[in-house]
Design an enzyme around this catalytic site. Structure first.
Site, mmCIF file in Angstrom:
data_model
loop_
_atom_site.group_PDB
_atom_site.id
_atom_site.type_symbol
_atom_site.label_atom_id
_atom_site.label_comp_id
_atom_site.label_asym_id
_atom_site.label_seq_id
_atom_site.Cartn_x
_atom_site.Cartn_y
_atom_site.Cartn_z
ATOM 1 C CD1 TRP A 95 2.232 -4.983 -11.339
ATOM 2 C CD2 TRP A 95 3.612 -5.821 -12.894
ATOM 3 N NE1 TRP A 95 3.482 -4.454 -11.121
ATOM 4 C CE2 TRP A 95 4.355 -4.941 -12.058
ATOM 5 C CE3 TRP A 95 4.277 -6.455 -13.931
ATOM 6 C CZ2 TRP A 95 5.715 -4.684 -12.252
ATOM 7 C CZ3 TRP A 95 5.644 -6.208 -14.124
ATOM 8 C CH2 TRP A 95 6.337 -5.333 -13.281
ATOM 9 C CD GLU A 138 14.219 -2.175 -11.190
ATOM 10 O OE1 GLU A 138 14.200 -3.231 -10.522
ATOM 11 O OE2 GLU A 138 13.755 -1.099 -10.778
ATOM 12 C CD GLU A 176 12.564 -4.223 -6.679
ATOM 13 O OE1 GLU A 176 13.054 -3.974 -7.788
ATOM 14 O OE2 GLU A 176 12.043 -3.359 -5.958
ATOM 15 C CG HIS A 179 10.530 -4.000 -10.951
ATOM 16 N ND1 HIS A 179 10.874 -3.323 -9.810
ATOM 17 C CD2 HIS A 179 9.244 -4.378 -10.785
ATOM 18 C CE1 HIS A 179 9.830 -3.291 -8.988
ATOM 19 N NE2 HIS A 179 8.834 -3.940 -9.559
ATOM 20 C CD GLU A 229 12.657 -0.733 -3.005
ATOM 21 O OE1 GLU A 229 12.155 -0.382 -4.075
ATOM 22 O OE2 GLU A 229 13.054 -1.900 -2.808
ATOM 23 C CB THR A 232 13.872 2.646 -7.979
ATOM 24 O OG1 THR A 232 13.372 2.239 -6.706
ATOM 25 C CG2 THR A 232 15.314 2.195 -8.110
ATOM 26 C CG ASP A 261 5.741 -3.611 -8.078
ATOM 27 O OD1 ASP A 261 4.533 -3.580 -7.777
ATOM 28 O OD2 ASP A 261 6.283 -4.551 -8.707
ATOM 29 C CD GLU A 262 11.229 -0.066 -7.797
ATOM 30 O OE1 GLU A 262 11.385 -0.600 -6.686
ATOM 31 O OE2 GLU A 262 11.858 -0.416 -8.817
ATOM 32 C CG HIS A 265 9.211 -2.920 -2.951
ATOM 33 N ND1 HIS A 265 9.782 -3.285 -4.145
ATOM 34 C CD2 HIS A 265 8.251 -3.852 -2.711
ATOM 35 C CE1 HIS A 265 9.207 -4.395 -4.598
ATOM 36 N NE2 HIS A 265 8.272 -4.744 -3.748
HETATM 37 FE FE LIG Z 1 12.905 -1.522 -5.750
HETATM 38 FE FE LIG Z 2 12.766 -2.364 -9.032
#
Ligand SMILES: [Fe+2]
Ligand SMILES: [Fe+2]
Length: 396
Positions: A95, A138, A176, A179, A229, A232, A261-262, A265
């Site tokens: 995205w 971020e 990242e 974000h 990670e 977050t 996403d976090e 990760h």
């Molecule tokens: Fe992250």
């Molecule tokens: Fe992030």
């Protein structure tokens, strides 16, 4: 070309903020005032030293991992190629911030912005304090890429290194980067926050760096990133939940997509530590105990907006009160990681390793007990003004 670092405005008779090997390089003005040596006149005049963190950072330990251990990370290249890089998403499948923002090239742009701003009105100021703090965290991404590139044996040696560790770090950074970009643009359009103050805070924060105490060791570094990670993931997940409760489904989607996403990760970083535990269990569990003893600092702990010396603490208090990121979450993350890495079941450890194992396994319940006691004693904190929301007061 050399920068003009010694211009009078930045110069200090005894303690140059840019000097090498200066013992007071990272010390805060508070320290200087308290110093028995007495502060040089210029330091008294300048409340803040330019371009240094807003407060003292810890004694800086470097290269604590024995150099021979670098071989371990070299020997893991094939593993990293096959098992780590799979957790990255191809750019074409990712995205992009624009997918969740009014498209400035579309006919309906103005209308969409208007709707976004209408929805934003339903959300209280305190929520914006936390969302802005998360966004600023971020936005200090250059610091985190730098941090990863401090790690011996896995750093990107050239800026375009083809080692799988370097590929991971660059692609992770690139993921990242979306974000802060998305949250920044969203908050900008909302009209609810003081963008200039926020931008100043970001500039201060990137300039200050961070002090994660990872000592150039990828053992410590990847434990730190595993923890972060997940932290977050939890925090963005909670801002998503709150946005939904306030009826802003679009903002909930924004925070939720970042949280996803976090999570990915987190999976990758915890896998690295899992691998290290397999190859080198004693030193890895010692590294975990070391990080936990030092406490995992939040990446934006050196946050400053040019006004509030307690900005990070105040932001953290609001996040705690709203349940976005709490002391309980800290203990929960530790407990999760201890379980994820099967720390309790590790066998064949050195005697030091055994002690570290016991310490780490008993730590989460201990933190919880201490927290409960502290919460019982805690007085009501009062309010604090936040420059990010035009100086409005928010309950801490
Ligand atoms: Fe992250
Ligand atoms: Fe992030």
């Amino acid at each position: 070309m050399a920068l003009k670092l010694n211009q009078p405005s930045f110069q200090c008779p005894k303690i140059s903020p840019f000097g090498r090997n200066q013992p007071t390089l990272f010390r805060s003005p508070t320290f200087l005032k308290a110093s028995t040596l007495g502060a040089p006149p210029l330091e008294v005049e300048n409340k803040k030293k330019p371009f240094t963190p807003p407060r003292e950072v810890h004694v800086q330990v470097t290269h604590s991992m024995p150099p021979e251990k670098i071989e371990i990370f070299k020997s893991l290249h094939t593993w990293a190629e096959q098992d780590l890089l799979v957790h990255l998403k191809p750019v074409e499948k990712c995205w992009q911030p624009n997918d969740f923002l009014p498209d400035p090239a579309s006919e309906g742009f103005m209308e969409q912005v208007k709707e976004l701003r209408e929805r934003s009105k339903e959300i209280p100021d305190e929520y914006y304090v936390v969302l802005v703090g998360d966004m600023i965290t971020e936005e200090a991404l250059p610091t985190y890429q730098t941090m990863l590139n401090t790690l011996d044996g896995v750093r990107d040696e050239t800026g375009a290194s083809l080692s799988p560790w370097a590929i991971w770090t660059r692609a992770w950074t690139a993921e990242e980067n979306r974000h802060g970009d998305l949250l920044n643009k969203y908050l900008y359009l909302s009209g609810r926050v003081d963008m200039r103050q926020i931008e100043k805070t970001i500039q201060y924060l990137i300039g200050s760096g961070m002090d994660p105490r990872t000592e150039n060791s990828p053992y410590l570094g990847f434990i730190y990133t595993s923890f972060q990670e997940r932290a977050t993931f939890i925090s963005h997940g909670n801002t998503a939940r709150h946005a939904k409760e306030y009826g802003d489904l679009k903002l909930a989607q924004v925070c939720g997509i970042i949280a996803a996403d976090e999570k990915r990760h987190e999976t990758a970083y915890t896998k690295i530590v899992e691998k290290l535990l397999e190859i080198d269990p004693s030193d890895t569990v010692l590294a975990l105990a070391d990080m936990m003893r030092k406490k995992i600092s939040m990446p934006a702990h050196l946050m400053y907006d040019g006004q509030d010396d307690n900005l990070f603490e105040n932001f953290s208090s609001v996040a705690q009160r709203l349940g976005v990121y709490t002391a309980k979450d800290y203990a929960d993350i530790l407990e999760f990681l201890v379980g994820r890495w099967n720390i309790e079941k590790l066998t064949g450890l050195s005697s030091e390793g055994n002690k570290a194992q016991d310490y780490v396994c008993g730590l989460a319940p201990r933190i919880r007990r201490l927290e409960e006691r502290a919460a019982g004693r805690a007085k009501k904190k009062g309010t604090a003004p936040f420059s990010w929301i035009f100086g409005k007061e928010v309950q801490l």
